[in-house]
Motif scaffolding. Sequence first.
Motif, PDB file in Angstrom:
ATOM      1  N   ASN A   2      -2.535  10.051   0.553  1.00  0.00           N
ATOM      2  CA  ASN A   2      -3.028   8.933   0.008  1.00  0.00           C
ATOM      3  C   ASN A   2      -2.212   7.887   1.237  1.00  0.00           C
ATOM      4  O   ASN A   2      -1.188   8.415   2.016  1.00  0.00           O
ATOM      5  CB  ASN A   2      -2.112   8.325  -1.059  1.00  0.00           C
ATOM      6  N   GLN A   3      -2.706   6.564   1.368  1.00  0.00           N
ATOM      7  CA  GLN A   3      -2.167   5.717   2.294  1.00  0.00           C
ATOM      8  C   GLN A   3      -1.605   4.651   1.364  1.00  0.00           C
ATOM      9  O   GLN A   3      -2.069   4.157   0.266  1.00  0.00           O
ATOM     10  CB  GLN A   3      -3.401   5.038   3.059  1.00  0.00           C
ATOM     11  N   ILE A  13      -1.797  -7.264   4.268  1.00  0.00           N
ATOM     12  CA  ILE A  13      -1.157  -5.972   4.690  1.00  0.00           C
ATOM     13  C   ILE A  13      -0.089  -6.305   5.737  1.00  0.00           C
ATOM     14  O   ILE A  13      -0.389  -6.888   6.831  1.00  0.00           O
ATOM     15  CB  ILE A  13      -2.081  -5.167   5.198  1.00  0.00           C
ATOM     16  N   VAL A  14       1.113  -5.708   5.569  1.00  0.00           N
ATOM     17  CA  VAL A  14       1.903  -5.627   6.712  1.00  0.00           C
ATOM     18  C   VAL A  14       1.785  -4.331   7.288  1.00  0.00           C
ATOM     19  O   VAL A  14       2.180  -3.611   7.022  1.00  0.00           O
ATOM     20  CB  VAL A  14       3.570  -5.506   6.042  1.00  0.00           C
ATOM     21  N   ALA A  21      -1.045   9.550   4.944  1.00  0.00           N
ATOM     22  CA  ALA A  21      -0.995  10.987   4.567  1.00  0.00           C
ATOM     23  C   ALA A  21       0.190  10.993   3.695  1.00  0.00           C
ATOM     24  O   ALA A  21       1.005  11.966   3.823  1.00  0.00           O
ATOM     25  CB  ALA A  21      -1.021  11.926   5.878  1.00  0.00           C
ATOM     26  N   VAL A  22       0.452  10.228   2.581  1.00  0.00           N
ATOM     27  CA  VAL A  22       1.505  10.447   1.388  1.00  0.00           C
ATOM     28  C   VAL A  22       0.988  11.258   0.311  1.00  0.00           C
ATOM     29  O   VAL A  22      -0.243  10.965   0.011  1.00  0.00           O
ATOM     30  CB  VAL A  22       1.860   8.966   1.287  1.00  0.00           C
ATOM     31  N   ARG A  61       0.026  -1.020  -2.442  1.00  0.00           N
ATOM     32  CA  ARG A  61      -1.313  -0.738  -2.947  1.00  0.00           C
ATOM     33  C   ARG A  61      -1.574   0.744  -2.511  1.00  0.00           C
ATOM     34  O   ARG A  61      -1.404   1.235  -1.352  1.00  0.00           O
ATOM     35  CB  ARG A  61      -2.416  -1.556  -2.308  1.00  0.00           C
ATOM     36  N   VAL A  62      -1.963   1.478  -3.198  1.00  0.00           N
ATOM     37  CA  VAL A  62      -2.238   2.950  -2.993  1.00  0.00           C
ATOM     38  C   VAL A  62      -3.452   3.246  -2.651  1.00  0.00           C
ATOM     39  O   VAL A  62      -4.470   2.730  -3.758  1.00  0.00           O
ATOM     40  CB  VAL A  62      -1.436   3.828  -3.927  1.00  0.00           C
TER      41      VAL A  62
END
Length: 75
Positions: A2-3, A13-14, A21-22, A61-62
């Motif tokens: 996940n991102q 988005i920061v 790749a989480v 956000r995932v």
Amino acid sequence: MNQVELLDANGYIVPTATQYAVPRNRIAEVENHLLTELAVKDAAEQSRDGCRVYASEYRTRVVPMAGTARLAQAA
């Protein structure tokens, strides 16, 4: 995989805080890091420009990463 993205109070988005790749089992840990450390740092930087920004207004956000992504090729 996940991102995990950190979104500021306006929903932007920061870019320096996006984690790629989480694994699913580390999402909560990464979100906690983004919200407790990086959001605080970004809010402080944004507040220097004259308006108050609060880290408590940030969220994450995932986004699932597709494992079968392909690039289109020109004809």
